[in-house]
Design an enzyme around this catalytic site. Sequence first.
Site, PDB file in Angstrom:
ATOM      1  N   GLN A 119      -8.561  -2.145 -10.784  1.00 37.11           N
ATOM      2  CA  GLN A 119      -8.998  -3.494 -10.406  1.00 37.11           C
ATOM      3  C   GLN A 119     -10.490  -3.458 -10.097  1.00 37.11           C
ATOM      4  OE1 GLN A 119      -8.315  -5.390  -6.490  1.00 37.11           O
ATOM      5  NE2 GLN A 119      -7.233  -7.032  -7.565  1.00 37.11           N
ATOM      6  N   ARG A 132       2.269  -4.326   1.082  1.00 35.80           N
ATOM      7  CA  ARG A 132       2.615  -3.674   2.357  1.00 35.80           C
ATOM      8  C   ARG A 132       3.884  -2.838   2.307  1.00 35.80           C
ATOM      9  NH1 ARG A 132       2.014  -9.022   5.651  1.00 35.80           N
ATOM     10  NH2 ARG A 132       2.764  -9.735   3.629  1.00 35.80           N
ATOM     11  N   CYS A 173      -7.048  -2.156  -0.744  1.00 34.25           N
ATOM     12  CA  CYS A 173      -8.218  -1.416  -0.263  1.00 34.25           C
ATOM     13  C   CYS A 173      -7.784  -0.431   0.806  1.00 34.25           C
ATOM     14  CB  CYS A 173      -9.194  -2.389   0.399  1.00 34.25           C
ATOM     15  SG  CYS A 173     -10.447  -2.968  -0.717  1.00 34.25           S
ATOM     16  N   ARG A 181      -6.712 -11.471 -11.523  1.00 35.63           N
ATOM     17  CA  ARG A 181      -6.063 -11.930 -10.298  1.00 35.63           C
ATOM     18  C   ARG A 181      -6.717 -13.237  -9.857  1.00 35.63           C
ATOM     19  NH1 ARG A 181      -3.860  -9.039  -4.734  1.00 35.63           N
ATOM     20  NH2 ARG A 181      -1.956  -8.933  -5.948  1.00 35.63           N
ATOM     21  N   TYR A 232     -13.737 -13.649  -3.165  1.00 34.71           N
ATOM     22  CA  TYR A 232     -14.824 -12.732  -3.537  1.00 34.71           C
ATOM     23  C   TYR A 232     -15.719 -13.439  -4.574  1.00 34.71           C
ATOM     24  CZ  TYR A 232     -12.055  -9.555  -0.795  1.00 34.71           C
ATOM     25  OH  TYR A 232     -11.362  -8.992   0.242  1.00 34.71           O
ATOM     26  N   SER A 268       0.788  -3.183  -5.599  1.00 37.93           N
ATOM     27  CA  SER A 268      -0.294  -4.174  -5.607  1.00 37.93           C
ATOM     28  C   SER A 268      -1.611  -3.520  -5.176  1.00 37.93           C
ATOM     29  CB  SER A 268       0.085  -5.279  -4.613  1.00 37.93           C
ATOM     30  OG  SER A 268      -0.667  -6.430  -4.845  1.00 37.93           O
ATOM     31  N   PRO A 269      -2.742  -4.048  -5.645  1.00 39.13           N
ATOM     32  CA  PRO A 269      -4.022  -3.460  -5.233  1.00 39.13           C
ATOM     33  C   PRO A 269      -4.216  -3.532  -3.718  1.00 39.13           C
ATOM     34  CG  PRO A 269      -4.352  -5.484  -6.525  1.00 39.13           C
ATOM     35  CD  PRO A 269      -2.904  -5.147  -6.600  1.00 39.13           C
TER      36      PRO A 269
HETATM   37  C1  LIG Z   1      -4.375  -3.139   3.411  1.00 42.71           C
HETATM   38  C2  LIG Z   1      -4.443  -4.132   2.294  1.00 42.71           C
HETATM   39  C3  LIG Z   1      -5.496  -4.102   1.407  1.00 42.71           C
HETATM   40  C4  LIG Z   1      -5.588  -5.003   0.347  1.00 42.71           C
HETATM   41  N1  LIG Z   1      -6.589  -4.894  -0.582  1.00 42.71           N
HETATM   42  C5  LIG Z   1      -6.569  -5.648  -1.708  1.00 42.71           C
HETATM   43  C6  LIG Z   1      -7.462  -5.416  -2.774  1.00 42.71           C
HETATM   44  O1  LIG Z   1      -8.251  -4.492  -2.737  1.00 42.71           O
HETATM   45  N2  LIG Z   1      -7.408  -6.226  -3.851  1.00 42.71           N
HETATM   46  C7  LIG Z   1      -6.530  -7.249  -3.935  1.00 42.71           C
HETATM   47  O2  LIG Z   1      -6.519  -7.971  -4.937  1.00 42.71           O
HETATM   48  N3  LIG Z   1      -5.643  -7.481  -2.952  1.00 42.71           N
HETATM   49  C8  LIG Z   1      -5.642  -6.695  -1.853  1.00 42.71           C
HETATM   50  N4  LIG Z   1      -4.687  -6.887  -0.875  1.00 42.71           N
HETATM   51  C9  LIG Z   1      -3.684  -7.942  -1.073  1.00 42.71           C
HETATM   52  C10 LIG Z   1      -2.405  -7.349  -1.666  1.00 42.71           C
HETATM   53  O3  LIG Z   1      -2.604  -6.843  -2.971  1.00 42.71           O
HETATM   54  C11 LIG Z   1      -1.270  -8.397  -1.707  1.00 42.71           C
HETATM   55  O4  LIG Z   1      -1.661  -9.442  -2.570  1.00 42.71           O
HETATM   56  C12 LIG Z   1      -0.953  -8.959  -0.337  1.00 42.71           C
HETATM   57  O5  LIG Z   1      -0.922  -7.936   0.650  1.00 42.71           O
HETATM   58  C13 LIG Z   1       0.406  -9.663  -0.335  1.00 42.71           C
HETATM   59  O6  LIG Z   1       1.418  -8.771  -0.711  1.00 42.71           O
HETATM   60  P1  LIG Z   1       2.450  -8.111   0.360  1.00 42.71           P
HETATM   61  O7  LIG Z   1       3.087  -9.238   1.079  1.00 42.71           O
HETATM   62  O8  LIG Z   1       3.424  -7.346  -0.510  1.00 42.71           O
HETATM   63  O9  LIG Z   1       1.685  -7.218   1.266  1.00 42.71           O
HETATM   64  C14 LIG Z   1      -4.602  -5.993   0.199  1.00 42.71           C
HETATM   65  C15 LIG Z   1      -3.558  -6.045   1.117  1.00 42.71           C
HETATM   66  C16 LIG Z   1      -3.449  -5.122   2.143  1.00 42.71           C
HETATM   67  C17 LIG Z   1      -2.276  -5.182   3.085  1.00 42.71           C
END
Ligand SMILES: Cc1cc2nc3c(=O)[nH]c(=O)nc-3n(C[C@H](O)[C@H](O)[C@H](O)COP(=O)(O)O)c2cc1C
Length: 783
Positions: free
Chosen positions: A489, A712, A414, A618, A570, A411-412
């Site tokens: 993205q 994560r 940052c 998204r 955003y 997943s994306p």
């Molecule tokens: C450190 C971090 C940075 C993230 N940055 C982005 C991002 O740049 N773009 C985005 O769409 N979602 C971002 N997310 C959200 C994740 O893509 C994801 O939707 C969210 O963490 C839930 O998934 P998970 O439970 O597998 O962590 C970020 C999540 C984390 C933990």
Amino acid sequence: MKIAIIGGGPAGLYAAILLKKQRPEAEVVVYERNRADDTFGFGVVFSDATLDNFEKYDPPSYRRITQEFAYWDDIAVHFRGTVHRVGGNGFCGCSRRKLLLILQERARELGVSLLFQVEIEDEKRFADADLIVLADGINSRFRDKHVAHFQPEVDVRSNYFAWMGSTRPLDAFTFIFQETEWGPFIAHAYQYEAGRSTWIFETDPATFERAGLKGLDEKRSAERMAEIFGWFLGGHQLLTNRSMWRNFPMIRSQRWVKDNMVLLGDAKATAHFSIGSGTKLAMEDAIALAEAMEHAPTIGAALQLYEEGRREEVEKTQHAADVSLVWFEHVDRFWKFDPVQFAFGVMTRSKAITYDNLTLRAPDFVAEVDKTFAKQVRAKGFDVNVERPLAPMFQPMRLREMEIKNRAVVSPMCMYSAKEGVPTDFHLVHYGSRAIGGAGLIFTEMTCVARDARITPGCAGLWNDEQEAAWKRIVEFVHANSAAKFALQLGHAGRKGATKLMWEGMDRPLDEGGWDVISASPIPYFPDSQVPREMDRAAMDAVKAAFVAAVERGERCGFDMLELHCAHGYLLASFISPLTNKRTDEYGGSLQNRLRFPLDVFEAMRAAWPSHKPMSVRISATDWAEGGITGDDAVEIARAFAEQGVDLIDVSTGQTVRDAQPVYGRMFQTPFSDQVRNEARVATMCVGNITTADQVNTILAAGRADLVALARPHLVDPAFTMKAAAWYGATDIFCPPQYLPGKEQIFRNSLRDRQDFEDLKIKAKPKTRAELKAAATKPLAAE
Ligand SMILES: Cc1cc2nc3c(=O)[nH]c(=O)nc-3n(C[C@H](O)[C@H](O)[C@H](O)COP(=O)(O)O)c2cc1C
Ligand SMILES: Cc1cc2nc3c(=O)[nH]c(=O)nc-3n(C[C@H](O)[C@H](O)[C@H](O)COP(=O)(O)OP(=O)(O)OC[C@H]3O[C@@H](n4cnc5c(N)ncnc54)[C@H](O)[C@@H]3O)c2cc1C
């Protein structure tokens, strides 16, 4: 001590038994408005685990109850002429009437006074009681009388249901999904004693109307049901007993205790019948109350202990019941599914049962599920093995001309580690290692289309040549050393811009070095955040041009796919949500208007992006906030982007407003992906607290998403997919030659580890009561 119990249902009677056992000297009186043997309903159902509890707390009633029980292990799903059975569930049923008579008898033995045909109107009558138990059922007069204190929330669900009985014997918990000329009907049925079964019929409001059930009396509506399910009833009758059609009220109370009064059972909280937990919850409440009374020094402290100790368990069961009832309410979403996939969806609807779990219990069924999935993939032109198929996670997929080797996605995320928007060696290693780790598709972090489009000073960008060169290097590394496809993205931070790095204060405004931010409306994120400038058309044109320029750079970098970030509050999300878009021009107001600018940007990007390459969007499928975006809106949003040629909706949720109240849990966003995919009929990717390959397979096999993203989990385990491939035996997963010895080892070991794990699980699983009963009654072998 004096204990007054209002209501002689399972909760009241079991509380009377346990409290009287604990305090033989206490005066315990149960007041019941009905006669002793005057009970509605047919059978009740308990799991083996609940019976273990009853055995522990009152062996005599347990023994009598279990003598009367019908046991079964299987769940059977009938759908479009097919039947699928899954064993190992361990359930038992008994007649509600008998259960109540057993509990009454036991209560009398212990010295409880049972007063029937006494309607309690006012609790003041018990002024001298030390404890008043309010076990007066779903329509609790006393909960309603003290509504301001207990604060019940009553959510009356849309489907109609009626509780009936039959003489039709059943050897499994049986779900029948029946197509009729009016629409779908569902029967939930199980046997509770010899020659008697419970039948709950359920249908949606439109089908209810069309079938002419409105206003029909009990007898005639039973005849209508007998016509519909006659093929299965095989000449057996349907029986009625106050079997009126009604809507299920999902009740949650903020408080369960007032002074020396305590709510128990349905009076306090309900759980939808589809998980068969109403009577269980009622009796387990009584256990929790008795436990608290045993351990606390005063009644006040005991009631507090009961409420604090019991709430989480009740809420968990209610949550499972909620998820299950929503599945049944939306059964039409799955009506066109292949019957095998449909049955898998029924089995896994409330998350307790998963792909791996079913593989242990019903390997043939899961083999069929895998085959069905593989056949669908083959129908899309892939030469996959249908006879010995790989697990769904390792089935390929195509979006336009891009082929993805498996369905696991990074997943994306940052990394907040770019220098003036330029990705660094950290990014090379980060993306490089995750690509090598085996995921079919990896996403870049939100890559910003301009300097002032960044969230933080550490965000990556793609607005100049230096950034383009740095991204190109990373893309080339990924393509040269892995089989992963790479999606870019693109986003603009909007009002969440000019904020601190994640580890210095997520979404908090920069103390210094910030820049002006823009949004749909001039509403700051935090009260002390920068007030964004409301965008005019010139600003919109500039932003659109920045997106298009970044798309062109993305193509030169060699990315395989493009995603437009319209989620998480955003810039583009701020246009979509009514909570952040208060505009009065053609970009505000209706959803259609709020989507105008995001769709405009998407269209321009689509035109600039090569037509053979796919694009996703998204979205936040709910704001988790009053008045905000809902799942139904998400379906409309998905449809609007689909009309513009989107290939995949990446279904996330929330993060749009500060006062959101998300309901977290395992796979908590997946229901939104399910809704979007199966209502808007567009491919989806789900994400959010999905942590195991088992969950990935469960989601895919049930048709709740086409791709599954994990964020994560990939931060700590770049090789998540490689490890899963070893576990499920997906041997052809790509591995660069440098790492082949590692791949060979893990595949060898996993085979053995999996066998050991399954043996252990099977050994550790206690026999269900149905299995024990079958073993006890089996004739001795003739040796
Ligand atoms: C450190 C971090 C940075 C993230 N940055 C982005 C991002 O740049 N773009 C985005 O769409 N979602 C971002 N997310 C959200 C994740 O893509 C994801 O939707 C969210 O963490 C839930 O998934 P998970 O439970 O597998 O962590 C970020 C999540 C984390 C933990
Ligand atoms: C029509 C219907 C049929 C059902 N059939 C089944 C079934 O077949 N199987 C199943 O598992 N579950 C069934 N349920 C659900 C199940 O009854 C409940 O989840 C479970 O019984 C909850 O137990 P309880 O003790 O909290 O409440 P209840 O069983 O509802 O008991 C509450 C009792 O309080 C009495 N009462 C209420 N107010 C007063 C008052 N003011 N004074 C004196 N007495 C009062 C009522 O008469 C009732 O006996 C049915 C529910 C309904 C509405």
